[in-house]
Design a protein around this motif. Structure first.
Motif, PDB file in Angstrom:
ATOM      1  N   VAL A 147       0.852  -1.184   0.000  1.00 50.50           N
ATOM      2  CA  VAL A 147       0.000   0.000   0.000  1.00 50.50           C
ATOM      3  C   VAL A 147       0.888   1.235   0.000  1.00 50.50           C
ATOM      4  N   SER A 148       0.283   2.398  -0.172  1.00 48.00           N
ATOM      5  CA  SER A 148       1.028   3.657  -0.183  1.00 48.00           C
ATOM      6  C   SER A 148       1.848   3.798   1.093  1.00 48.00           C
ATOM      7  N   GLY A 149       3.101   4.255   0.943  1.00 50.83           N
ATOM      8  CA  GLY A 149       3.985   4.242   2.096  1.00 50.83           C
ATOM      9  C   GLY A 149       4.628   5.548   2.462  1.00 50.83           C
ATOM     10  N   GLU A 150       4.211   6.671   1.900  1.00 49.89           N
ATOM     11  CA  GLU A 150       4.861   7.936   2.229  1.00 49.89           C
ATOM     12  C   GLU A 150       3.833   9.041   2.461  1.00 49.89           C
ATOM     13  N   TYR A 151       4.350  10.180   2.864  1.00 46.55           N
ATOM     14  CA  TYR A 151       3.560  11.398   3.037  1.00 46.55           C
ATOM     15  C   TYR A 151       2.588  11.344   4.192  1.00 46.55           C
ATOM     16  N   GLU A 152       2.886  10.524   5.222  1.00 47.36           N
ATOM     17  CA  GLU A 152       2.078  10.578   6.439  1.00 47.36           C
ATOM     18  C   GLU A 152       2.257  11.955   7.068  1.00 47.36           C
ATOM     19  N   ALA A 153       1.182  12.517   7.582  1.00 48.74           N
ATOM     20  CA  ALA A 153       1.265  13.785   8.284  1.00 48.74           C
ATOM     21  C   ALA A 153       1.927  13.571   9.643  1.00 48.74           C
ATOM     22  N   VAL A 154       2.161  14.655  10.354  1.00 55.82           N
ATOM     23  CA  VAL A 154       2.863  14.574  11.637  1.00 55.82           C
ATOM     24  C   VAL A 154       2.140  13.668  12.615  1.00 55.82           C
ATOM     25  N   PHE A 155       0.823  13.661  12.554  1.00 51.49           N
ATOM     26  CA  PHE A 155       0.050  12.853  13.489  1.00 51.49           C
ATOM     27  C   PHE A 155       0.034  11.391  13.046  1.00 51.49           C
ATOM     28  N   ARG A 156       1.246  10.863  12.796  1.00 48.59           N
ATOM     29  CA  ARG A 156       1.398   9.474  12.373  1.00 48.59           C
ATOM     30  C   ARG A 156       0.938   8.510  13.460  1.00 48.59           C
ATOM     31  N   SER A 157       1.013   8.952  14.728  1.00 46.36           N
ATOM     32  CA  SER A 157       0.641   8.069  15.833  1.00 46.36           C
ATOM     33  C   SER A 157      -0.807   7.618  15.720  1.00 46.36           C
ATOM     34  N   ALA A 158      -1.611   8.422  15.056  1.00 49.00           N
ATOM     35  CA  ALA A 158      -3.009   8.036  14.873  1.00 49.00           C
ATOM     36  C   ALA A 158      -3.162   7.012  13.756  1.00 49.00           C
ATOM     37  N   ALA A 159      -2.119   6.815  12.949  1.00 41.72           N
ATOM     38  CA  ALA A 159      -2.100   5.821  11.872  1.00 41.72           C
ATOM     39  C   ALA A 159      -3.312   5.953  10.950  1.00 41.72           C
ATOM     40  N   THR A 160      -3.732   7.184  10.703  1.00 39.78           N
ATOM     41  CA  THR A 160      -4.951   7.371   9.915  1.00 39.78           C
ATOM     42  C   THR A 160      -4.759   7.002   8.448  1.00 39.78           C
ATOM     43  N   ALA A 161      -3.720   7.547   7.796  1.00 42.24           N
ATOM     44  CA  ALA A 161      -3.515   7.276   6.372  1.00 42.24           C
ATOM     45  C   ALA A 161      -3.168   5.812   6.135  1.00 42.24           C
ATOM     46  N   SER A 162      -2.269   5.266   6.963  1.00 43.73           N
ATOM     47  CA  SER A 162      -1.870   3.871   6.779  1.00 43.73           C
ATOM     48  C   SER A 162      -3.049   2.931   6.989  1.00 43.73           C
ATOM     49  N   ARG A 163      -3.883   3.231   7.975  1.00 41.97           N
ATOM     50  CA  ARG A 163      -5.048   2.381   8.247  1.00 41.97           C
ATOM     51  C   ARG A 163      -6.016   2.406   7.072  1.00 41.97           C
ATOM     52  N   MET A 164      -6.246   3.594   6.506  1.00 40.48           N
ATOM     53  CA  MET A 164      -7.142   3.691   5.356  1.00 40.48           C
ATOM     54  C   MET A 164      -6.596   2.908   4.164  1.00 40.48           C
ATOM     55  N   ALA A 165      -5.287   2.974   3.953  1.00 39.18           N
ATOM     56  CA  ALA A 165      -4.669   2.250   2.836  1.00 39.18           C
ATOM     57  C   ALA A 165      -4.842   0.748   3.010  1.00 39.18           C
ATOM     58  N   GLN A 166      -4.605   0.269   4.216  1.00 44.71           N
ATOM     59  CA  GLN A 166      -4.735  -1.169   4.479  1.00 44.71           C
ATOM     60  C   GLN A 166      -6.180  -1.631   4.344  1.00 44.71           C
ATOM     61  N   LEU A 167      -7.110  -0.844   4.872  1.00 50.12           N
ATOM     62  CA  LEU A 167      -8.527  -1.195   4.769  1.00 50.12           C
ATOM     63  C   LEU A 167      -8.986  -1.224   3.313  1.00 50.12           C
ATOM     64  N   PHE A 168      -8.462  -0.306   2.520  1.00 48.78           N
ATOM     65  CA  PHE A 168      -8.792  -0.289   1.092  1.00 48.78           C
ATOM     66  C   PHE A 168      -8.353  -1.586   0.426  1.00 48.78           C
ATOM     67  N   CYS A 169      -7.149  -2.047   0.741  1.00 46.11           N
ATOM     68  CA  CYS A 169      -6.645  -3.289   0.163  1.00 46.11           C
ATOM     69  C   CYS A 169      -7.496  -4.480   0.597  1.00 46.11           C
ATOM     70  N   ILE A 170      -7.890  -4.517   1.871  1.00 45.85           N
ATOM     71  CA  ILE A 170      -8.753  -5.591   2.364  1.00 45.85           C
ATOM     72  C   ILE A 170     -10.096  -5.558   1.632  1.00 45.85           C
ATOM     73  N   ASP A 171     -10.632  -4.370   1.401  1.00 38.83           N
ATOM     74  CA  ASP A 171     -11.897  -4.242   0.672  1.00 38.83           C
ATOM     75  C   ASP A 171     -11.765  -4.776  -0.757  1.00 38.83           C
ATOM     76  N   VAL A 172     -10.639  -4.490  -1.406  1.00 34.90           N
ATOM     77  CA  VAL A 172     -10.416  -4.988  -2.767  1.00 34.90           C
ATOM     78  C   VAL A 172     -10.428  -6.511  -2.777  1.00 34.90           C
ATOM     79  N   LEU A 173      -9.771  -7.120  -1.797  1.00 38.25           N
ATOM     80  CA  LEU A 173      -9.764  -8.582  -1.699  1.00 38.25           C
ATOM     81  C   LEU A 173     -11.174  -9.116  -1.441  1.00 38.25           C
ATOM     82  N   PHE A 174     -11.907  -8.454  -0.548  1.00 37.79           N
ATOM     83  CA  PHE A 174     -13.259  -8.869  -0.176  1.00 37.79           C
ATOM     84  C   PHE A 174     -14.187  -8.862  -1.390  1.00 37.79           C
ATOM     85  N   PHE A 175     -14.215  -7.758  -2.130  1.00 40.06           N
ATOM     86  CA  PHE A 175     -15.103  -7.660  -3.283  1.00 40.06           C
ATOM     87  C   PHE A 175     -14.653  -8.584  -4.414  1.00 40.06           C
TER      88      PHE A 175
END
Length: 288
Positions: free
Chosen positions: A230-258
């Motif tokens: 999944v996309s691996g760069e450009y996380e904002a400073v609030f990386r501790s919230a893992a918002t962008a990375s979590r969305m990327a991973q969930l998107f990949c899981i959704d692709v597999l699911f559908f």
């Protein structure tokens, strides 16, 4: 996918060897010129070599310079030479600004991930998921939340799935697992010790393995049969919230699911309907 060169380069640029980095930076600055150059010419333009161009293509997960050019042309057609960048929140941000930044970050990470997904590896992962008797999904922290989401989706498709968070529990499951079982390890960094240790253990017991991590070569890649990125760069400073990375991973899981649904549509829809009815039964229950 026929795009994704810019995103791939930005994801690994700082980790590239000097010669490959020079070529990557040249591609970012002069993409139109690259479309008309051979490997030797590109090497000459960057004071490197044709061999370095070939190595860069490999580092970017591409089949060679022709593949790079096709994707580069796709990027240029989309008119997105560089990512827009993830936007962080600031002190005293207005709620309207936070909504806008959050929306933009989520849209961008999904677009970036879509451009990086490898169709061949997705098909390999789907094959392993279809063959698996039980799918054990494991991640730590925010990746653990993604693992639980994956388990939820697999269960809806009538696939036996677990998502324990205790490493000892997973180890015991693997020790008694069937050879047809599968371990799906999720680690955004690709370096999470607990995930890698369990993947090594799974291979010891003869299980198939799938990994999900950010783009670029990671330690997890050494211990899985199929590595999804999944996309691996450009996380904002609030990386501790893992918002962008979590969305990327969930998107990949959704692709597999559908994709699993699409491959066996009618039975899968019946399974989803059955689970929906079961949950509705619980919701409709009343007690006096």
């Amino acid at each position: 996918m026929t795009t994704g060169v810019f995103q791939r380069i930005h994801s690994v640029l700082t980790a590239l060897p000097i010669s490959e980095r020079k070529i990557a930076q040249y591609i970012l600055e002069y993409p139109h010129e690259v479309l008309n150059q051979s490997a030797q010419q590109l090497g000459q333009s960057t004071n490197t070599s044709g061999a370095a161009v070939v190595r860069l293509c490999k580092s970017l997960g591409l089949k060679g310079l022709p593949d790079l050019k096709v994707r580069l042309a796709g990027d240029l057609a989309k008119n997105t030479p560089t990512p827009l960048g993830y936007r962080d929140i600031e002190p005293e941000d207005k709620i309207e600004s936070i909504i806008d930044k959050t929306l933009q970050n989520h849209i961008q990470v999904i677009e970036d991930t879509a451009s990086l997904l490898d169709l061949a590896k997705l098909k390999q992962a789907l094959y392993l998921l279809n063959q698996a008797e039980t799918i054990h999904v494991f991640g730590v922290g925010a990746s653990g939340i993604v693992a639980q989401d994956a388990q939820h989706k697999f269960l809806r498709l009538n696939k036996h799935a677990t998502a324990f968070t205790d490493t000892h529990m997973i180890a015991m499951l693997l020790a008694n697992a069937n050879s047809s079982d599968l371990l799906f390890g999720i680690s955004y960094s690709g370096e999470t010790k607990e995930v890698i240790d369990l993947l090594i253990l799974a291979k010891k017991y003869g299980l198939n393995t799938i990994g999900l991590s950010k783009f670029g070569f990671r330690t997890i890649d050494n211990h899985v049969d199929v590595s999804l990125k999944v996309s691996g760069e450009y996380e904002a400073v609030f990386r501790s919230a893992a918002t962008a990375s979590r969305m990327a991973q969930l998107f990949c899981i959704d692709v597999l699911f559908f994709s699993l649904i699409s491959q066996d549509y009618e039975p899968m829809i019946k399974h989803i309907d059955h689970t929906r009815q079961a949950v509705k039964y619980l919701k409709d229950r009343t007690y006096k």
